[in-house]
Scaffold this motif. Sequence first.
Motif, PDB file in Angstrom:
ATOM      1  N   TRP A 187      -3.625  11.435   4.831  1.00 38.31           N
ATOM      2  CA  TRP A 187      -3.381  11.935   3.490  1.00 38.31           C
ATOM      3  C   TRP A 187      -4.625  11.842   2.616  1.00 38.31           C
ATOM      4  CZ3 TRP A 187       0.099  15.215   2.272  1.00 38.31           C
ATOM      5  CH2 TRP A 187       1.268  15.279   3.016  1.00 38.31           C
ATOM      6  N   LEU A 188      -5.470  10.850   2.867  1.00 40.80           N
ATOM      7  CA  LEU A 188      -6.741  10.819   2.160  1.00 40.80           C
ATOM      8  C   LEU A 188      -7.592  12.015   2.575  1.00 40.80           C
ATOM      9  CD1 LEU A 188      -8.802   9.567   0.301  1.00 40.80           C
ATOM     10  CD2 LEU A 188      -9.453   7.983   2.146  1.00 40.80           C
ATOM     11  N   GLY A 189      -7.587  12.313   3.880  1.00 39.47           N
ATOM     12  CA  GLY A 189      -8.299  13.496   4.364  1.00 39.47           C
ATOM     13  C   GLY A 189      -7.734  14.776   3.764  1.00 39.47           C
ATOM     14  N   HIS A 190      -6.425  14.874   3.706  1.00 38.79           N
ATOM     15  CA  HIS A 190      -5.795  16.082   3.164  1.00 38.79           C
ATOM     16  C   HIS A 190      -6.104  16.250   1.679  1.00 38.79           C
ATOM     17  CE1 HIS A 190      -3.158  19.461   2.930  1.00 38.79           C
ATOM     18  NE2 HIS A 190      -2.264  18.841   2.168  1.00 38.79           N
ATOM     19  N   SER A 191      -6.133  15.126   0.947  1.00 41.95           N
ATOM     20  CA  SER A 191      -6.477  15.241  -0.481  1.00 41.95           C
ATOM     21  C   SER A 191      -7.931  15.685  -0.645  1.00 41.95           C
ATOM     22  CB  SER A 191      -6.230  13.910  -1.203  1.00 41.95           C
ATOM     23  OG  SER A 191      -7.042  12.878  -0.696  1.00 41.95           O
ATOM     24  N   ASN A 192      -8.811  15.204   0.250  1.00 39.29           N
ATOM     25  CA  ASN A 192     -10.189  15.699   0.231  1.00 39.29           C
ATOM     26  C   ASN A 192     -10.228  17.206   0.493  1.00 39.29           C
ATOM     27  OD1 ASN A 192     -11.663  13.349  -0.314  1.00 39.29           O
ATOM     28  ND2 ASN A 192     -11.604  12.686   1.809  1.00 39.29           N
ATOM     29  N   TYR A 194      -7.490   9.294  -5.363  1.00 35.55           N
ATOM     30  CA  TYR A 194      -7.735   7.941  -5.875  1.00 35.55           C
ATOM     31  C   TYR A 194      -6.692   6.963  -5.323  1.00 35.55           C
ATOM     32  CZ  TYR A 194      -7.960   4.153  -9.333  1.00 35.55           C
ATOM     33  OH  TYR A 194      -8.040   2.937  -9.951  1.00 35.55           O
ATOM     34  N   ASN A 195      -5.434   7.374  -5.316  1.00 37.43           N
ATOM     35  CA  ASN A 195      -4.375   6.485  -4.842  1.00 37.43           C
ATOM     36  C   ASN A 195      -4.382   6.332  -3.327  1.00 37.43           C
ATOM     37  OD1 ASN A 195      -2.372   5.451  -7.064  1.00 37.43           O
ATOM     38  ND2 ASN A 195      -3.055   7.479  -7.714  1.00 37.43           N
ATOM     39  N   PHE A 196      -4.656   7.419  -2.597  1.00 36.28           N
ATOM     40  CA  PHE A 196      -4.768   7.286  -1.141  1.00 36.28           C
ATOM     41  C   PHE A 196      -5.949   6.393  -0.758  1.00 36.28           C
ATOM     42  CE2 PHE A 196      -2.486  11.525  -1.028  1.00 36.28           C
ATOM     43  CZ  PHE A 196      -1.302  10.985  -0.556  1.00 36.28           C
ATOM     44  N   THR A 197      -7.010   6.448  -1.554  1.00 39.65           N
ATOM     45  CA  THR A 197      -8.154   5.569  -1.301  1.00 39.65           C
ATOM     46  C   THR A 197      -7.745   4.107  -1.437  1.00 39.65           C
ATOM     47  OG1 THR A 197      -9.697   7.247  -2.109  1.00 39.65           O
ATOM     48  CG2 THR A 197     -10.500   4.985  -2.028  1.00 39.65           C
ATOM     49  N   LYS A 198      -6.909   3.812  -2.413  1.00 43.02           N
ATOM     50  CA  LYS A 198      -6.413   2.441  -2.580  1.00 43.02           C
ATOM     51  C   LYS A 198      -5.546   2.027  -1.390  1.00 43.02           C
ATOM     52  CE  LYS A 198      -6.384   1.627  -7.554  1.00 43.02           C
ATOM     53  NZ  LYS A 198      -5.558   1.176  -8.696  1.00 43.02           N
ATOM     54  N   ASN A 218      -4.151   2.280   9.117  1.00 42.33           N
ATOM     55  CA  ASN A 218      -2.934   3.087   9.022  1.00 42.33           C
ATOM     56  C   ASN A 218      -3.324   4.569   9.127  1.00 42.33           C
ATOM     57  OD1 ASN A 218      -0.756   4.693   7.877  1.00 42.33           O
ATOM     58  ND2 ASN A 218       0.139   2.747   7.242  1.00 42.33           N
ATOM     59  N   PRO A 219      -2.953   5.236  10.218  1.00 39.60           N
ATOM     60  CA  PRO A 219      -3.376   6.627  10.404  1.00 39.60           C
ATOM     61  C   PRO A 219      -2.799   7.569   9.360  1.00 39.60           C
ATOM     62  CG  PRO A 219      -1.769   6.014  12.072  1.00 39.60           C
ATOM     63  CD  PRO A 219      -2.139   4.746  11.353  1.00 39.60           C
ATOM     64  N   VAL A 220      -1.625   7.246   8.862  1.00 39.34           N
ATOM     65  CA  VAL A 220      -0.990   8.120   7.870  1.00 39.34           C
ATOM     66  C   VAL A 220      -1.766   8.107   6.564  1.00 39.34           C
ATOM     67  CG1 VAL A 220       1.108   8.576   6.560  1.00 39.34           C
ATOM     68  CG2 VAL A 220       1.248   7.844   8.936  1.00 39.34           C
ATOM     69  N   TYR A 221      -2.175   6.939   6.115  1.00 36.12           N
ATOM     70  CA  TYR A 221      -2.964   6.871   4.895  1.00 36.12           C
ATOM     71  C   TYR A 221      -4.281   7.629   5.078  1.00 36.12           C
ATOM     72  CZ  TYR A 221       0.173   2.940   3.787  1.00 36.12           C
ATOM     73  OH  TYR A 221       1.251   2.144   3.559  1.00 36.12           O
ATOM     74  N   ARG A 222      -4.885   7.474   6.260  1.00 34.48           N
ATOM     75  CA  ARG A 222      -6.141   8.192   6.530  1.00 34.48           C
ATOM     76  C   ARG A 222      -5.927   9.702   6.477  1.00 34.48           C
ATOM     77  NH1 ARG A 222     -11.039   5.296   6.606  1.00 34.48           N
ATOM     78  NH2 ARG A 222     -10.625   3.217   7.416  1.00 34.48           N
ATOM     79  N   PRO A 246       0.823  -1.221   0.000  1.00 35.11           N
ATOM     80  CA  PRO A 246       0.000   0.000   0.000  1.00 35.11           C
ATOM     81  C   PRO A 246       0.849   1.261   0.000  1.00 35.11           C
ATOM     82  CG  PRO A 246      -0.124  -1.154   2.121  1.00 35.11           C
ATOM     83  CD  PRO A 246       0.540  -2.082   1.168  1.00 35.11           C
ATOM     84  N   ASP A 247       2.095   1.156   0.478  1.00 30.45           N
ATOM     85  CA  ASP A 247       3.014   2.302   0.429  1.00 30.45           C
ATOM     86  C   ASP A 247       3.195   2.825  -0.986  1.00 30.45           C
ATOM     87  OD1 ASP A 247       3.488   2.430   3.103  1.00 30.45           O
ATOM     88  OD2 ASP A 247       5.501   1.579   3.043  1.00 30.45           O
ATOM     89  N   ALA A 248       3.090   1.936  -1.984  1.00 29.37           N
ATOM     90  CA  ALA A 248       3.275   2.376  -3.370  1.00 29.37           C
ATOM     91  C   ALA A 248       2.175   3.350  -3.774  1.00 29.37           C
ATOM     92  CB  ALA A 248       3.293   1.168  -4.307  1.00 29.37           C
ATOM     93  N   TYR A 249       0.935   3.042  -3.397  1.00 28.63           N
ATOM     94  CA  TYR A 249      -0.177   3.948  -3.712  1.00 28.63           C
ATOM     95  C   TYR A 249      -0.055   5.247  -2.908  1.00 28.63           C
ATOM     96  CZ  TYR A 249      -2.189  -0.265  -5.746  1.00 28.63           C
ATOM     97  OH  TYR A 249      -2.408  -1.386  -6.500  1.00 28.63           O
ATOM     98  N   ALA A 250       0.330   5.115  -1.644  1.00 26.84           N
ATOM     99  CA  ALA A 250       0.480   6.310  -0.816  1.00 26.84           C
ATOM    100  C   ALA A 250       1.608   7.195  -1.334  1.00 26.84           C
ATOM    101  CB  ALA A 250       0.736   5.913   0.640  1.00 26.84           C
ATOM    102  N   GLY A 251       2.718   6.573  -1.742  1.00 24.17           N
ATOM    103  CA  GLY A 251       3.822   7.345  -2.304  1.00 24.17           C
ATOM    104  C   GLY A 251       3.415   8.058  -3.579  1.00 24.17           C
ATOM    105  N   LEU A 252       2.682   7.344  -4.420  1.00 28.64           N
ATOM    106  CA  LEU A 252       2.216   7.968  -5.669  1.00 28.64           C
ATOM    107  C   LEU A 252       1.245   9.104  -5.360  1.00 28.64           C
ATOM    108  CD1 LEU A 252       2.191   8.013  -8.712  1.00 28.64           C
ATOM    109  CD2 LEU A 252       0.471   6.183  -8.684  1.00 28.64           C
ATOM    110  N   GLY A 253       0.411   8.930  -4.339  1.00 26.62           N
ATOM    111  CA  GLY A 253      -0.485  10.012  -3.937  1.00 26.62           C
ATOM    112  C   GLY A 253       0.273  11.253  -3.533  1.00 26.62           C
ATOM    113  N   ARG A 254       1.366  11.074  -2.777  1.00 27.38           N
ATOM    114  CA  ARG A 254       2.174  12.231  -2.376  1.00 27.38           C
ATOM    115  C   ARG A 254       2.814  12.933  -3.566  1.00 27.38           C
ATOM    116  NH1 ARG A 254       4.269  13.281   2.476  1.00 27.38           N
ATOM    117  NH2 ARG A 254       4.631  15.234   1.391  1.00 27.38           N
TER     118      ARG A 254
END
Length: 377
Positions: free
Chosen positions: A338-343, A320-324, A332-336, A299-307
Amino acid sequence: MHVRFRNPFPLSGRRSHRLRARGFGLALGLVLLGGLGLAQAPTPTPAPKAQPKPLEVCAVLYEAGRMEAALKACEKAATDTPSSDAFYLLARVQTELQLFTPAIDNLRASLKLNAGYVQSYVALAQVYTKQYLLADNRDAAKGLLDQALATLKEAERANPKYAPTYAVRGIVYAYQGKYDPAIEALNKSLALKDDPQVRASMAEVLLRQGKVDEALKNYDDAVKAAPNSAALRIKYGSLLLLRGDVDGAIAHLDQAVVLAPGNAEAWLERGDAYFAKKDWKQAGVSYEQAAALAPVRYPDAYAGLGRVLIELKDYQKAKYNFTKAVALEKDNPVYRYWLGHSNELLGDKVGAKTQCDEALRLKPDYKEAQDCSSRNK
């Protein structure tokens, strides 16, 4: 360990988390556990222009990593012409397929035929160690490591000059947290045979002791001895990145993906290195490749791509990538965050607060998530 560059996931501990997920020395430890015994074992060589025998086919398929295909050939070899070699190779294949009970039975059969067959003692210790590593409750499985050490004593009695005995002993001690005896055993192995995988395991133990410079030296020696090992370059590059040597890390990780273009971890670590260099194009390519090769493993790959996409201001694709990433690792609080921040960047305050609140539930002291929640009331 002093880190001089800004990690792309500063509060996530994502790199250390990834290392913990592998277990101490796990990646290299399992490579070493899988390869040492066979390295010095007699491997049958097919006679020219002759139909290869099942044992020869078994050995070739094992070394090629085709374990399912090797299993049939090895079973036939052990049935048609029972020997210490045949039972040993069959057990190695079964171990790789995590068929531990029959592997143990076949190693014992090998030793029954030849009590001095040192490879089988070492392989048996490796099986016990792998069982420990894969146990759901490692505390309850600690006795397996004691069994491994007892078996290695028998190996030493059979042949005191067989280097893998001491290498595996060092790994077992390391898993027990006994680092000084681990170093002693690994040094003894290296004195008998300077093996790059053993040097890499030595580096892992030195890291645990906080001896980073010595660990780097061992990785450097290992890579020089085995320049075509992608696994060694991944580990060395990752450590250089943690030390802040971004260019050094990139040099090794670039080479790792050339050597092993199908290795998702190599691409993931390369993405981290290029992110640290703020080369968004190469970071994005690397994360995309990691995700394509292992769609659910990292999942780090999607999170990294999101960043990366946030840096490029493509917020919709970032979301889209943070959602994945969140779908693969919901807690994972970090993924949550960054998904919130992208929103938030997309103007969705409700979605931002929902995800940042969830990040705070998972990690109450997460300052970025606290700030995000406050901004989006």
